[in-house]
Design a protein around this motif. Structure first.
Motif, PDB file in Angstrom:
ATOM      1  N   ILE A  37       0.842  -1.197   0.000  1.00 20.49           N
ATOM      2  CA  ILE A  37       0.000   0.000   0.000  1.00 20.49           C
ATOM      3  C   ILE A  37       0.877   1.248   0.000  1.00 20.49           C
ATOM      4  N   TYR A  47      -8.698   3.676   7.006  1.00 19.90           N
ATOM      5  CA  TYR A  47      -9.577   2.717   6.341  1.00 19.90           C
ATOM      6  C   TYR A  47     -10.955   3.322   6.078  1.00 19.90           C
ATOM      7  N   ARG A  74      -4.380  -3.877  -0.120  1.00 16.64           N
ATOM      8  CA  ARG A  74      -5.439  -3.460   0.815  1.00 16.64           C
ATOM      9  C   ARG A  74      -6.257  -4.657   1.286  1.00 16.64           C
ATOM     10  N   HIS A  75      -6.591  -5.565   0.367  1.00 13.30           N
ATOM     11  CA  HIS A  75      -7.370  -6.753   0.740  1.00 13.30           C
ATOM     12  C   HIS A  75      -6.619  -7.590   1.779  1.00 13.30           C
ATOM     13  N   HIS A  80      -4.178  -6.565   3.728  1.00 12.51           N
ATOM     14  CA  HIS A  80      -3.943  -5.766   4.923  1.00 12.51           C
ATOM     15  C   HIS A  80      -5.156  -5.777   5.853  1.00 12.51           C
TER      16      HIS A  80
END
Length: 199
Positions: free
Chosen positions: A40, A145, A69-70, A72
């Motif tokens: 990221i 987020y 991101r997925h 993380h």
């Protein structure tokens, strides 16, 4: 006539199954979060913008921004739930009395000449100090987020960039904790103590 003197064998450390599960899950979830977090980071480095220092792909996970991101956020849930249940476990079993810093540890730093006692005192101090760092990492992570749902978190840090810097700074702090925690553990009980935390 010769007499044999019995040799004392060192008692191997035994850890509760809850501690083993907690440490093992932490290693997995934090490794996933750090490598995916670096993926990221590469999309827009904290320092220098898109032209800033990039991390080599071998140290990243996800392949691209969305993939990072997925990974993380999936690892974040594993880490958060692991931290929550262990906190409850520590309270129920009262392990906090032996794991976290107390007044006696602070007194030991000032008065004791026993090196083993000093190791235990420093170990509890370091073990306690990581809690606010981990909570800060989660807190700032939630703000990044879901900034639309939690704008007040971004506001607490003044700006989005400041929020990113604080969140990113939690990584080297955790690595430093891991190194110190491991070294103190080895001083307290050798490599057997460290290994007993996992199997």
């Amino acid at each position: 006539m010769t007499s044999t003197v019995p040799v004392k064998t060192r008692k191997l450390p035994i850890q509760a199954i809850g501690a083993k599960i907690f440490h093992s899950c932490n290693i997995v979830s934090l490794s996933l979060m750090m490598t995916s977090g670096l993926q990221i980071y590469n999309a827009n480095p904290v320092f220098g913008g898109r032209a800033g220092l990039h991390i080599p792909p071998i140290f990243t996970l996800g392949g691209w921004l969305a993939g990072g991101r997925h990974w993380h956020f999936a690892a974040m849930w594993l880490f958060s739930l692991n931290l929550l249940w262990y906190g409850i476990y520590v309270l129920i079993t009262r392990r906090w009395r032996h794991r976290f810093v107390g007044v006696n540890d602070l007194k030991a730093l000032q008065k004791t000449q026993n090196p083993q006692r000093l190791v235990y005192a420093w170990h509890r101090i370091v073990y306690t100090a990581i809690i606010p760092i981990l909570l800060l990492a989660l807190f700032t992570g939630i703000g990044m987020y879901k900034p639309a749902q939690f704008p007040w978190i971004v506001g607490m840090f003044g700006s989005w960039q400041a929020l990113r810097i604080v969140h990113f700074a939690s990584v080297p702090l955790f690595i430093l904790f891991t190194v110190i925690h491991s070294l103190l553990g080895r001083k307290a009980g050798g490599s057997q103590l460290t290994e007993s935390m996992f199997w």
